[in-house]
Design a protein around this motif. Structure first.
Motif, PDB file in Angstrom:
ATOM      1  N   LEU B 190       1.099  -1.241  -0.130  1.00  0.00           N
ATOM      2  CA  LEU B 190      -0.271  -0.272  -0.221  1.00  0.00           C
ATOM      3  C   LEU B 190       1.112   1.438   0.192  1.00  0.00           C
ATOM      4  N   ARG B 191       1.892   1.252   0.353  1.00  0.00           N
ATOM      5  CA  ARG B 191       2.939   2.340   0.575  1.00  0.00           C
ATOM      6  C   ARG B 191       3.158   2.486  -0.230  1.00  0.00           C
ATOM      7  N   GLU B 192       3.601   1.259  -1.233  1.00  0.00           N
ATOM      8  CA  GLU B 192       4.311   1.528  -2.709  1.00  0.00           C
ATOM      9  C   GLU B 192       3.340   2.160  -3.561  1.00  0.00           C
ATOM     10  N   THR B 193       1.992   1.822  -3.270  1.00  0.00           N
ATOM     11  CA  THR B 193       1.233   2.648  -4.141  1.00  0.00           C
ATOM     12  C   THR B 193       1.231   4.009  -4.158  1.00  0.00           C
ATOM     13  N   VAL B 194       1.114   3.963  -3.000  1.00  0.00           N
ATOM     14  CA  VAL B 194       0.831   5.142  -2.869  1.00  0.00           C
ATOM     15  C   VAL B 194       1.808   6.037  -3.269  1.00  0.00           C
TER      16      VAL B 194
END
Lengths: 265, 315
Positions: B190-194
């Motif tokens: 999720l962090r990467e997606t953000v």
């Protein structure tokens, strides 16, 4: 073997009886009498739903046909019905004319029942017009004609009660209305409700307001079940007068307001 | 003189002995009286019985209570030939009238730790009262040990489930451990997606500017198309005129056909009338024949009901 024979015989007999029954037809009236009867029935349906103009036209046509074939019974019925419908339409003189034709006819002979009916209607018409003596006179004649198979006793008694009320004789009115109620209870809700209303009026005359109110309530229930707007209005007005007598002006006002909303048709 | 003294002493001894014996007798009577009172021998009582499957908790002398009051005691606990236990209870006569034949005897403990008593459970008042040698039904109330056993039996499966759940939580290959691992991984993703979304938004702004330019071009194209339609519409109107001409011709054909068949129509209508009349006749005939004649009411002229009510002059 015998059983089979018996079964076959009964089957054949049943078939023959069935065919005989099929072949039997109801006694045939001639086409004009059928037509007159259909007009009359159509007039009654219109009367029942309060469509007096249509009823008038249908009864007039029935009368034409019945006169054409000199169907005395039909003529009497049509003239009585025409008198009644004309009265309801406010054509009192026409109603009188039809009744006079029936009552004063020296050519055709009508049954006593029809004469009693005509005399009663005549009396009621006169009473509507305020002619109490004339009404009383015709009621006497009606009572004399109303002997066997006459269903007008309660109507005649109610008319007598109405006369007594006009003459402000509460006791006599109560007497005749009681008789009318006894004669009509269970047979004619219309006349029973009329008798209750007359009794209520008599109670009002005597100052017995609670009794009058109770009778008005009972009559109202009956008249609502019969669907008679003018009678419902009269019941509500009777209740209003009873409440006034009891000193309940608010209830009296409410009942008068209810009566004012009833539209006769 | 000596003889006289001797006789006097004998007399004294006799009197003392008499007094001692009388005192002993009195004490014995008193003891017997106390025993009798203790054993309820002086109370008028009615003996009743009940039968228990075993004698556990049932003792001679235990109290019998009725709505909390002692009304008697257990007099005898004995074994029957059929291996059941017969218990004889003496009920005080003063209370017998309160106990119906359908009353029950229940063995209960008065407190969590306390004496057992036999409680009489009242039956219906309408039923006849117990009499000498009546037999009551017996039931054993739940004591602390049986309640504990029952609770233990109910808790056993719950404890077993808890043990299994704990083991499953601790198992590195179990569902919960795996779910937690997956959750950790998802959080990283999720962090990467953000981060990627932020980049996308930056590039989106740039692209939107280029789209605006393209929209201008598209509107120019629509304008060009409208000009083409302006030229085409007059030609379409001409074609519609021709179509209307065709419709008019078809209508005139229909008029001509109607005129041609006009001679035949009256005959057709006449025949239809005759057909309807025949059907009517057949229907009338059927209506007059059995069994249909009963189904239709014949029209009959009837006199309208007269109305005997006249509206009062002053409503």
């Amino acid at each position: 073997m015998m059983d089979r024979l018996r079964f076959s015989a009964s089957l054949v007999l049943s078939g023959v009886l069935f065919l005989a029954a099929c072949g039997q037809t109801a006694p045939v009236r001639n086409a004009r009498l059928e037509l007159a009867a259909e007009y009359s029935q159509s007039g009654q349906r219109a009367y029942d739903r309060g469509d007096y103009l249509t009823a008038l036209r249908q009864y007039e046509m029935a009368l034409q046909v019945d006169v054409a074939v000199e169907n005395t019974l039909g003529v009497a019925i049509d003239m009585l019905n025409l008198a009644r419908v004309n009265q309801l339409l406010g054509r009192v003189e026409v109603a009188h004319a039809y009744l006079d034709k029936l009552l004063l006819d020296d050519a055709l002979e009508y049954g006593n029942t029809y004469l009693a009916n005509a005399a009663t209607q005549k009396a009621l018409l006169m009473l509507h017009q305020g002619d109490v003596n004339g009404a009383r006179s015709w009621l006497e004649k009606a009572s004399a004609w109303c002997v066997a198979e006459c269903l007008l006793e309660s109507v005649i008694d109610n008319a007598r009660a109405a006369i007594a009320l006009r003459e402000m004789d509460g006791d006599q009115a109560m007497h005749w209305a009681n008789r009318a109620a006894s004669a009509s209870r269970g047979d004619s809700p219309l006349e029973y409700a009329n008798a209750l209303r007359h009794m209520g009026e008599a109670h009002l005359m005597r100052g017995e307001f609670s009794a009058a109110l109770r009778l008005a309530d009972e009559a109202l229930v009956l008249d609502k079940s019969l669907g008679l707007p003018e009678k419902i209005r009269q019941d509500l007005l009777l209740s209003a007068r009873a409440y006034e007598g009891l000193g309940d002006a608010e209830q009296a006002r409410r009942f008068r307001a209810r009566a004012a909303r009833i539209i006769s048709r | 003189m000596k003889l006289h003294n001797y006789n006097q002493r004998l007399l004294n001894i006799e009197q003392r002995t008499k007094r001692f014996l009388l005192g002993a007798f009195g004490a014995m009577l008193l003891a017997l009286l106390l025993i009798a009172i203790k054993q309820d021998y002086l109370v008028r009582s009615t003996a009743i019985y009940f039968f228990a499957p075993n004698a556990q908790g049932l003792n001679q002398g235990m109290a019998v209570k009725f709505i909390g009051f002692k009304v008697g005691s257990v007099k005898e606990v004995s074994m029957e030939p059929n291996a059941t236990v017969r218990v004889r209870v003496a009920l005080d006569d003063d209370y017998v009238h309160l106990i119906g034949q359908d009353a029950k005897a229940r063995l209960i403990k008065e407190a969590l730790v306390g004496e057992s008593v036999v409680e009489i459970i009242p039956g219906s008042q309408q039923v006849r009262q117990v009499t000498q040698n009546s037999v009551l039904q017996f039931e054993r109330g739940q004591d602390a040990s049986s309640i504990a056993e029952s609770m233990a039996a109910q808790l056993q499966p719950i404890l077993s489930d808890i043990r299994q759940i704990t083991a499953s939580i601790n198992d590195p290959n179990g569902d919960i451990q795996q779910t937690l691992k997956n959750l950790n991984q998802v959080t990283g993703d999720l962090r990467e997606t953000v981060n990627q979304f932020t980049q996308l938004a930056t590039s989106g702004n740039q692209k939107l500017e280029s789209v605006h330019g393209k929209l201008d071009k598209a509107l120019d194209s629509v304008n060009a198309n409208l000009q083409v339609m302006d030229k085409a519409i007059p030609r379409l109107v001409e074609k519609a005129d021709a179509t209307l001409d065709n419709v008019q011709a078809a209508t005139s054909d229909i008029q001509r056909m109607t005129a041609d068949s006009a001679g035949e129509l009256p005959a057709f209508i006449h025949n239809s009338n005759a057909l309807v009349q025949d059907s009517q006749d057949m229907l009338d005939g059927a209506k007059r024949s059995w069994p249909f004649s009963g189904w239709f009411s014949k029209p009959e002229a009837q006199v309208l009901p007269a109305d005997g009510y006249v509206t009062p002059e002053k409503p």
